[in-house]
Design a protein around this motif. Structure first.
Motif, PDB file in Angstrom:
ATOM      1  N   LYS A 142       0.755  -1.340  -0.017  1.00 60.09           N
ATOM      2  CA  LYS A 142      -0.008  -0.126  -0.038  1.00 60.09           C
ATOM      3  C   LYS A 142       0.858   1.292   0.092  1.00 60.09           C
ATOM      4  N   VAL A 143       1.987   1.300   0.858  1.00 58.85           N
ATOM      5  CA  VAL A 143       2.760   2.392   0.963  1.00 58.85           C
ATOM      6  C   VAL A 143       4.004   2.381   0.042  1.00 58.85           C
ATOM      7  N   GLY A 144       4.391   1.436  -0.627  1.00 62.05           N
ATOM      8  CA  GLY A 144       5.385   1.257  -1.574  1.00 62.05           C
ATOM      9  C   GLY A 144       5.097   1.640  -2.927  1.00 62.05           C
ATOM     10  N   ARG A 145       6.045   1.834  -3.660  1.00 64.97           N
ATOM     11  CA  ARG A 145       5.760   2.033  -5.015  1.00 64.97           C
ATOM     12  C   ARG A 145       6.752   1.085  -6.065  1.00 64.97           C
ATOM     13  N   LYS A 146       6.208   1.034  -6.995  1.00 65.71           N
ATOM     14  CA  LYS A 146       6.833   0.169  -7.938  1.00 65.71           C
ATOM     15  C   LYS A 146       8.190   0.550  -8.462  1.00 65.71           C
ATOM     16  N   ALA A 147       9.250  -0.128  -8.431  1.00 68.20           N
ATOM     17  CA  ALA A 147      10.426   0.422  -8.956  1.00 68.20           C
ATOM     18  C   ALA A 147      10.802   0.439 -10.243  1.00 68.20           C
TER      19      ALA A 147
END
Length: 112
Positions: free
Chosen positions: A50-55
Motif C-alpha cells: 500500500k505504501v510502496g511504489r513500483k521500482a
C-alpha cells in the motif's frame, strides 16, 4: 495418452499450487503456493504494498566478456591478424571478430 503435471506447495506439500514470484532487495524468489497460501502471503505484504511504489527497472548492464590472454599471446594474435589481412591497432582491445578468427584457425575454445 495425456500427461498431467501436479505442482505441490513448497510449504504444505498440498497439490494444485502455482508459482509465486517476489523480490526483496536485489534478490528474486519463487515459491509454489496453494491459492490459500498465496492469499496469506499477499495479506502479509499488503501494508508494504500500500505504501510502496513500483521500482523502475534498471537498464540491463552488458557484461563485457574479455578473453583471458597474456601479453605475449596478444602479440602473437596481432601478428597473425596482420599476416592474414586484418587491420587492427598496435594497442588496445583486439576486435572480437579477429579473436574469433584466430581461435577458429588454431582450434581454440575460450568458452571454458
Amino acid at each position: 495418452m495425456a500427461i498431467r503435471s501436479i505442482v505441490e506447495s513448497d510449504l504444505s506439500g498440498k497439490p494444485d499450487a502455482a508459482t509465486a514470484t517476489f523480490g526483496l532487495g536485489d534478490t528474486w524468489y519463487e515459491v509454489d503456493l496453494t491459492p490459500e497460501e498465496r492469499k496469506k502471503l499477499e495479506e502479509a505484504l499488503e501494508p508494504y504494498l500500500k505504501v510502496g511504489r513500483k521500482a523502475r527497472q534498471a537498464a540491463p548492464t552488458k557484461k563485457r566478456v574479455v578473453p583471458k590472454t597474456t601479453i605475449e599471446e596478444r602479440d602473437v594474435i596481432r601478428a597473425w591478424a596482420k599476416k592474414n589481412g586484418y587491420e587492427l591497432a598496435e594497442r588496445g582491445r583486439i576486435p572480437r571478430k579477429i579473436m574469433k578468427a584466430y581461435d577458429e584457425a588454431h582450434g581454440i575454445d575460450r568458452s571454458k
